[in-house]
Design an enzyme around this catalytic site. Sequence first.
Site, PDB file in Angstrom:
ATOM      1  N   TYR A 164     -53.330  26.881 132.993  1.00 20.67           N
ATOM      2  CA  TYR A 164     -53.389  27.139 131.370  1.00 20.67           C
ATOM      3  C   TYR A 164     -54.090  25.555 131.060  1.00 20.67           C
ATOM      4  O   TYR A 164     -54.668  25.261 130.287  1.00 20.67           O
ATOM      5  CB  TYR A 164     -52.127  27.114 131.346  1.00 20.67           C
ATOM      6  CG  TYR A 164     -52.131  26.669 129.564  1.00 20.67           C
ATOM      7  CD1 TYR A 164     -52.990  27.885 128.251  1.00 20.67           C
ATOM      8  CD2 TYR A 164     -51.449  26.279 128.709  1.00 20.67           C
ATOM      9  CE1 TYR A 164     -52.738  28.290 127.365  1.00 20.67           C
ATOM     10  CE2 TYR A 164     -51.050  26.138 127.206  1.00 20.67           C
ATOM     11  CZ  TYR A 164     -51.595  27.046 126.399  1.00 20.67           C
ATOM     12  OH  TYR A 164     -51.819  27.014 125.150  1.00 20.67           O
ATOM     13  N   GLY A 204     -57.768  24.763 133.096  1.00 14.99           N
ATOM     14  CA  GLY A 204     -58.295  26.049 131.995  1.00 14.99           C
ATOM     15  C   GLY A 204     -58.720  25.859 130.774  1.00 14.99           C
ATOM     16  O   GLY A 204     -60.290  25.955 130.323  1.00 14.99           O
ATOM     17  N   SER A 234     -37.858  30.008 119.657  1.00  8.52           N
ATOM     18  CA  SER A 234     -37.738  31.408 119.973  1.00  8.52           C
ATOM     19  C   SER A 234     -36.814  31.806 121.344  1.00  8.52           C
ATOM     20  O   SER A 234     -35.460  32.594 120.208  1.00  8.52           O
ATOM     21  CB  SER A 234     -38.635  32.451 120.155  1.00  8.52           C
ATOM     22  OG  SER A 234     -40.092  32.051 121.431  1.00  8.52           O
ATOM     23  N   ASP A 245     -42.705  20.827 134.009  1.00 10.33           N
ATOM     24  CA  ASP A 245     -41.907  20.517 133.260  1.00 10.33           C
ATOM     25  C   ASP A 245     -41.940  18.891 132.565  1.00 10.33           C
ATOM     26  O   ASP A 245     -41.354  18.250 133.237  1.00 10.33           O
ATOM     27  CB  ASP A 245     -41.079  20.741 132.675  1.00 10.33           C
ATOM     28  CG  ASP A 245     -40.300  21.802 131.377  1.00 10.33           C
ATOM     29  OD1 ASP A 245     -40.479  22.603 131.504  1.00 10.33           O
ATOM     30  OD2 ASP A 245     -39.950  21.002 130.644  1.00 10.33           O
TER      31      ASP A 245
END
Length: 302
Positions: free
Chosen positions: A132, A135, A176, A260
């Site tokens: 990610y 990219g 979420s 993280d």
Amino acid sequence: MGSHLCDRLLNEGHEVICVDNYYTGSKRNILHLLERPHFELIRHDITFPLYLEVDEIFNLACPASPQHYQHDPIQTTKTSVHGAINMLGLAKRLQARIFQASTSEVYGDPQVHPQQEGYWGYVNPIGVRSCYDEGKRCAETLFFDYRRQLGLEIKVARIFNTYGPRMDPGDGRVVSNFIVQALRNEPIVLYGDGEQTRSFCYVEDLIDGCIRLMASPRELCGPVNLGNPTEFTMVELADLVLELTGSSSRIERGPLPPDDPVRRRPDISLAQQELGWKPRIELRSGLQKTIAYFDELLSSGS
Ligand code: UDP
């Protein structure tokens, strides 16, 4: 974000062609638009070329939740890189203005705080988040090379953590997850010690920033940070979600995922100066709207 952007553009009188491969998107989020005469929907994966006639392109493609983008990391890189090449090719053929949804992940696990656009980042090129991060970094490179080499009009936004109604209950990101766990009275799972920070922007504020950037003068190509500069620890977020839901969930600890980021907060001076933009919706009221959305969704059995 995509469905909110479609809403906003249609309400401003634009015609919208929405392109989605449904990898993480859901048709439910745009059902209300299907009957609108100026809305068109195409199932397509932008890692393959696309021929359309448009004036402006917003490239939001790519799963953004670590759980989803790590599920098929090769496809994640292809979406960012081949997807950018295809969308830039489309923009070049049409001489269309093109917006890129880049990300705070280009800063990696930042060693500078808060993050300004001039910071080059601290990114692991071979870790589980690299598909990610790298990219999206390569996509930024492509955007700026298309501008330098071909004079394309580009708009690059670096989007920080964003939340709001229409997120998928299984999205896997923290807002979420915590809300769904609280509403189900299941344990809220904090990864690591929960002292890592993020800064959460309500989706409507974010869309407003994107629209302003797209409408800005040609010289303003970015990158521009878009996000909410108020920083919270994950413990604080969990406590707030518990308070607002009135849930009886208890807090559990889970392992911290690799790489993280420890701290993340945007410096939004550039967006404030150049776009007259700053977020208006505080986390508490944004969470209330998001909780109401998930509450209805979960009680309808979805
Ligand atoms: N996190 C958590 N519990 C969860 C999901 C995430 O404690 O159920 C933490 C995660 O480790 C990270 C932060 O919340 O520190 C934000 O994670 P998210 O996946 O939302 O996005 P990121 O900003 O890491 O891309």
